[in-house]
Write an enzyme that holds these catalytic residues in place. Structure first.
Site, PDB file in Angstrom:
ATOM      1  N   ARG A  74       0.825  -1.212   0.000  1.00  0.00           N
ATOM      2  CA  ARG A  74       0.000   0.000   0.000  1.00  0.00           C
ATOM      3  C   ARG A  74       0.860   1.262   0.000  1.00  0.00           C
ATOM      4  O   ARG A  74       0.504   2.274  -0.598  1.00  0.00           O
ATOM      5  CB  ARG A  74      -0.943  -0.035   1.205  1.00  0.00           C
ATOM      6  CG  ARG A  74      -1.983  -1.149   1.066  1.00  0.00           C
ATOM      7  CD  ARG A  74      -2.756  -1.341   2.342  1.00  0.00           C
ATOM      8  NE  ARG A  74      -3.526  -0.157   2.698  1.00  0.00           N
ATOM      9  CZ  ARG A  74      -4.065   0.034   3.901  1.00  0.00           C
ATOM     10  NH1 ARG A  74      -3.922  -0.861   4.857  1.00  0.00           N
ATOM     11  NH2 ARG A  74      -4.762   1.123   4.132  1.00  0.00           N
ATOM     12  N   GLN A 105      -9.242  10.081   7.611  1.00  0.00           N
ATOM     13  CA  GLN A 105      -9.048   8.704   8.096  1.00  0.00           C
ATOM     14  C   GLN A 105      -8.010   8.007   7.230  1.00  0.00           C
ATOM     15  O   GLN A 105      -7.623   6.876   7.513  1.00  0.00           O
ATOM     16  CB  GLN A 105     -10.367   7.932   8.015  1.00  0.00           C
ATOM     17  CG  GLN A 105     -11.480   8.510   8.875  1.00  0.00           C
ATOM     18  CD  GLN A 105     -12.819   7.875   8.534  1.00  0.00           C
ATOM     19  OE1 GLN A 105     -13.173   6.830   9.064  1.00  0.00           O
ATOM     20  NE2 GLN A 105     -13.564   8.494   7.647  1.00  0.00           N
ATOM     21  N   HIS A 123      -6.085   8.096  11.713  1.00  0.00           N
ATOM     22  CA  HIS A 123      -5.717   6.675  11.724  1.00  0.00           C
ATOM     23  C   HIS A 123      -4.243   6.455  11.397  1.00  0.00           C
ATOM     24  O   HIS A 123      -3.858   5.353  11.013  1.00  0.00           O
ATOM     25  CB  HIS A 123      -6.616   5.887  10.756  1.00  0.00           C
ATOM     26  CG  HIS A 123      -8.053   5.843  11.176  1.00  0.00           C
ATOM     27  ND1 HIS A 123      -9.075   5.467  10.343  1.00  0.00           N
ATOM     28  CD2 HIS A 123      -8.635   6.128  12.376  1.00  0.00           C
ATOM     29  CE1 HIS A 123     -10.234   5.522  11.009  1.00  0.00           C
ATOM     30  NE2 HIS A 123      -9.989   5.928  12.227  1.00  0.00           N
TER      31      HIS A 123
HETATM   32  C1  BJW Z   1     -16.572   7.629  -2.945  1.00  0.00           C
HETATM   33  C2  BJW Z   1     -15.810   7.572  -4.115  1.00  0.00           C
HETATM   34  C3  BJW Z   1     -15.621   8.783  -4.807  1.00  0.00           C
HETATM   35  C4  BJW Z   1     -15.892   5.585  -3.305  1.00  0.00           C
HETATM   36  N1  BJW Z   1     -16.160   9.918  -4.317  1.00  0.00           N
HETATM   37  N2  BJW Z   1     -17.113   8.761  -2.500  1.00  0.00           N
HETATM   38  C5  BJW Z   1     -18.803   2.116  18.832  1.00  0.00           C
HETATM   39  C6  BJW Z   1     -19.738   1.230  18.329  1.00  0.00           C
HETATM   40  C7  BJW Z   1     -19.326   0.063  17.683  1.00  0.00           C
HETATM   41  C8  BJW Z   1     -17.974  -0.254  17.546  1.00  0.00           C
HETATM   42  C9  BJW Z   1     -17.068   0.626  18.048  1.00  0.00           C
HETATM   43  C10 BJW Z   1     -17.474   1.785  18.687  1.00  0.00           C
HETATM   44  N3  BJW Z   1     -16.360   2.459  19.073  1.00  0.00           N
HETATM   45  C11 BJW Z   1     -15.284   1.756  18.680  1.00  0.00           C
HETATM   46  C12 BJW Z   1     -15.677   0.631  18.065  1.00  0.00           C
HETATM   47  C13 BJW Z   1     -14.795  -0.424  17.483  1.00  0.00           C
HETATM   48  C14 BJW Z   1     -14.194  -0.032  16.170  1.00  0.00           C
HETATM   49  C15 BJW Z   1     -15.286   0.209  15.130  1.00  0.00           C
HETATM   50  O1  BJW Z   1     -15.637   1.313  14.803  1.00  0.00           O
HETATM   51  N4  BJW Z   1     -15.795  -0.849  14.554  1.00  0.00           N
HETATM   52  C16 BJW Z   1     -16.823  -0.728  13.519  1.00  0.00           C
HETATM   53  C17 BJW Z   1     -16.424  -1.539  12.304  1.00  0.00           C
HETATM   54  C18 BJW Z   1     -18.146  -1.103  14.088  1.00  0.00           C
HETATM   55  N5  BJW Z   1     -13.352   1.166  16.299  1.00  0.00           N
HETATM   56  C19 BJW Z   1     -12.143   1.081  16.790  1.00  0.00           C
HETATM   57  O2  BJW Z   1     -11.674   0.032  17.177  1.00  0.00           O
HETATM   58  C20 BJW Z   1     -11.342   2.365  16.865  1.00  0.00           C
HETATM   59  N6  BJW Z   1     -10.760   2.492  18.154  1.00  0.00           N
HETATM   60  C21 BJW Z   1     -11.449   2.923  19.230  1.00  0.00           C
HETATM   61  O3  BJW Z   1     -12.537   3.421  19.120  1.00  0.00           O
HETATM   62  O4  BJW Z   1     -10.759   2.804  20.410  1.00  0.00           O
HETATM   63  C22 BJW Z   1     -11.521   2.813  21.611  1.00  0.00           C
HETATM   64  C23 BJW Z   1     -12.407   1.560  21.652  1.00  0.00           C
HETATM   65  C24 BJW Z   1     -11.912   0.362  21.217  1.00  0.00           C
HETATM   66  C25 BJW Z   1     -12.740  -0.781  21.261  1.00  0.00           C
HETATM   67  C26 BJW Z   1     -14.059  -0.675  21.694  1.00  0.00           C
HETATM   68  C27 BJW Z   1     -14.535   0.574  22.121  1.00  0.00           C
HETATM   69  C28 BJW Z   1     -13.698   1.706  22.105  1.00  0.00           C
HETATM   70  C29 BJW Z   1     -10.177   2.319  15.887  1.00  0.00           C
HETATM   71  C30 BJW Z   1     -10.624   2.310  14.472  1.00  0.00           C
HETATM   72  C31 BJW Z   1      -9.407   2.203  13.580  1.00  0.00           C
HETATM   73  C32 BJW Z   1      -9.787   1.998  12.113  1.00  0.00           C
HETATM   74  N7  BJW Z   1      -8.636   1.634  11.397  1.00  0.00           N
HETATM   75  C33 BJW Z   1      -8.738   1.424   9.960  1.00  0.00           C
HETATM   76  C34 BJW Z   1      -7.373   0.875   9.502  1.00  0.00           C
HETATM   77  C35 BJW Z   1      -6.330   2.013   9.546  1.00  0.00           C
HETATM   78  C36 BJW Z   1      -5.027   1.594   8.976  1.00  0.00           C
HETATM   79  C37 BJW Z   1      -5.163   1.168   7.541  1.00  0.00           C
HETATM   80  O5  BJW Z   1      -5.585   1.952   6.697  1.00  0.00           O
HETATM   81  O6  BJW Z   1      -4.798   0.017   7.278  1.00  0.00           O
HETATM   82  O7  BJW Z   1      -9.038   2.659   9.282  1.00  0.00           O
HETATM   83  S1  BJW Z   1     -10.097   0.391   9.477  1.00  0.00           S
HETATM   84  C38 BJW Z   1     -10.476   1.251   7.977  1.00  0.00           C
HETATM   85  O8  BJW Z   1     -11.787   1.865   8.030  1.00  0.00           O
HETATM   86  C39 BJW Z   1      -9.473   2.396   7.911  1.00  0.00           C
HETATM   87  C40 BJW Z   1     -10.305   3.513   7.391  1.00  0.00           C
HETATM   88  O9  BJW Z   1      -9.714   4.764   7.696  1.00  0.00           O
HETATM   89  C41 BJW Z   1     -11.626   3.293   8.086  1.00  0.00           C
HETATM   90  C42 BJW Z   1     -12.793   3.972   7.436  1.00  0.00           C
HETATM   91  O10 BJW Z   1     -12.991   3.523   6.135  1.00  0.00           O
HETATM   92  P1  BJW Z   1     -13.544   4.537   5.038  1.00  0.00           P
HETATM   93  O11 BJW Z   1     -12.569   5.610   4.816  1.00  0.00           O
HETATM   94  O12 BJW Z   1     -14.916   4.959   5.406  1.00  0.00           O
HETATM   95  O13 BJW Z   1     -13.530   3.626   3.730  1.00  0.00           O
HETATM   96  P2  BJW Z   1     -14.666   2.687   3.112  1.00  0.00           P
HETATM   97  O14 BJW Z   1     -14.034   1.842   2.080  1.00  0.00           O
HETATM   98  O15 BJW Z   1     -15.412   2.021   4.181  1.00  0.00           O
HETATM   99  O16 BJW Z   1     -15.684   3.687   2.404  1.00  0.00           O
HETATM  100  C43 BJW Z   1     -15.344   4.392   1.224  1.00  0.00           C
HETATM  101  C44 BJW Z   1     -16.559   5.198   0.833  1.00  0.00           C
HETATM  102  O17 BJW Z   1     -16.188   6.045  -0.251  1.00  0.00           O
HETATM  103  C45 BJW Z   1     -17.737   4.351   0.355  1.00  0.00           C
HETATM  104  O18 BJW Z   1     -18.910   4.772   1.059  1.00  0.00           O
HETATM  105  C46 BJW Z   1     -17.859   4.668  -1.149  1.00  0.00           C
HETATM  106  O19 BJW Z   1     -19.199   4.709  -1.602  1.00  0.00           O
HETATM  107  C47 BJW Z   1     -17.236   6.036  -1.211  1.00  0.00           C
HETATM  108  N8  BJW Z   1     -16.582   6.377  -2.495  1.00  0.00           N
HETATM  109  N9  BJW Z   1     -15.394   6.320  -4.358  1.00  0.00           N
HETATM  110  C48 BJW Z   1     -16.884   9.890  -3.232  1.00  0.00           C
HETATM  111  N10 BJW Z   1     -14.880   8.841  -5.989  1.00  0.00           N
END
Ligand code: BJW
Length: 245
Positions: A74, A105, A123
């Site tokens: 990546r 992010q 992130h």
């Molecule tokens: C277009 C387009 C174009 C395409 N124009 N649009 C509360 C409730 C439930 C769960 C939790 C909660 N709080 C915490 C959690 C747990 C967890 C979580 O959220 N889980 C969910 C899956 C439910 N969160 C965590 O663990 C976080 N830590 C935390 O909160 O610590 C305290 C805690 C821990 C545990 C429990 C409770 C509290 C940390 C989250 C870290 C996320 N890390 C990643 C990896 C980073 C490193 C890497 O890149 O490898 O971050 S995961 C991944 O998802 C990455 C991204 O930044 C992140 C978001 O993804 P994103 O950017 O939204 O991408 P996509 O692919 O999902 O979406 C792309 C969009 O673009 C789509 O909608 C397309 O339609 C659109 N699109 N082309 C406009 N041209």
């Protein structure tokens, strides 16, 4: 139904009047630079890899070489990619509003390369590694090593990114949260809005009566003032919006 032009004009008016604009970006803004998104069914990074196995501390402990290989691929891809008109439009917008907080992010560094200053990286970054022993940050390391080690103490390095179950960098999260509370306009661009705590930021802004835009290729929520939604490509819509400001 309002035309896109009418929505852009209305938003441009809000942006012209704003004292503080906050922008949250996700993988979608870099899609037009050729960087795969996470959750896209056809081309998303995670249709080929198991995210829980790779983007988690347990996954790294289980198979650090595999995780490093994923991040190395990546990093090379991100370095070869170019910022697109969406990234440039946000850098330009910062020059037209009194204050802009850009929260991403993404870990690809493309906002910075487009000229956006002071990007809040929620992130982490593909372009840094962190020592597992003392937490020291490294901007360069042995890119050829299957498992890179700290040049200072010899401990294993890990990518300086935030995995599931890990805390976000406190200062970055606090800045992002404050911006969501204080801003007049909040724009959420190219994120699926499922990963917390970033996913809560537009809701925080909305609860504080900010104008909120959700810009996504797909429908992610229902429009209701002061929430604007635009379904379109960030690289096409953002330049038009900024030109209208
Ligand atoms: C277009 C387009 C174009 C395409 N124009 N649009 C509360 C409730 C439930 C769960 C939790 C909660 N709080 C915490 C959690 C747990 C967890 C979580 O959220 N889980 C969910 C899956 C439910 N969160 C965590 O663990 C976080 N830590 C935390 O909160 O610590 C305290 C805690 C821990 C545990 C429990 C409770 C509290 C940390 C989250 C870290 C996320 N890390 C990643 C990896 C980073 C490193 C890497 O890149 O490898 O971050 S995961 C991944 O998802 C990455 C991204 O930044 C992140 C978001 O993804 P994103 O950017 O939204 O991408 P996509 O692919 O999902 O979406 C792309 C969009 O673009 C789509 O909608 C397309 O339609 C659109 N699109 N082309 C406009 N041209």
């Amino acid at each position: 139904m309002e035309t896109l032009e009418a929505v852009l004009q209305a938003l441009a008016g809000r942006l012209r009047a704003a004292r503080h604009v906050a922008v949250l970006t996700g993988a979608g803004i870099s899609a037009e630079s050729g960087i795969p998104t996470f959750r896209d069914a056809q081309t998303g990074l995670w249709s080929h890899f198991d995210p829980e196995a790779l983007a988690s501390p347990a996954g790294f402990a289980r198979n650090p070489a595999l995780v490093w290989r994923w991040y190395a691929e990546r990093r090379v891809k991100a370095r070869a990619a170019q910022p697109n008109p969406g990234h440039y439009a946000l850098a330009e917008l910062a020059r037209h509003v009194p204050r802009l907080t850009l929260i991403t992010q993404n870990i690809d560094g493309l906002h910075q390369r487009a000229g956006s200053p002071d990007v809040i990286e929620l992130h982490g970054s593909l372009h840094r590694a962190r020592c597992m022993a003392d937490g020291s940050i490294h901007d360069t390391w042995d890119y050829d090593a299957e498992l890179p080690h700290c040049p200072d103490c010899g401990a294993l390095l890990r990518p300086d990114v935030v995995w599931f179950g890990e805390m976000l960098p406190p200062a970055a999260l606090e800045t992002a949260w404050s911006a969501a509370i204080e801003c007049d306009v909040f724009m959420s661009i190219g994120t699926s809005g499922v990963v917390e705590p970033a996913a809560s930021l537009p809701r925080v802004a909305l609860s504080r009566n900010a104008t909120v835009l959700i810009l996504n290729l797909e429908q992610v929520t229902t429009a209701r003032p002061p929430l604007f939604t635009i379904n379109g490509k960030a690289g096409e819509v953002l330049p038009r919006l900024v030109a209208a400001v």
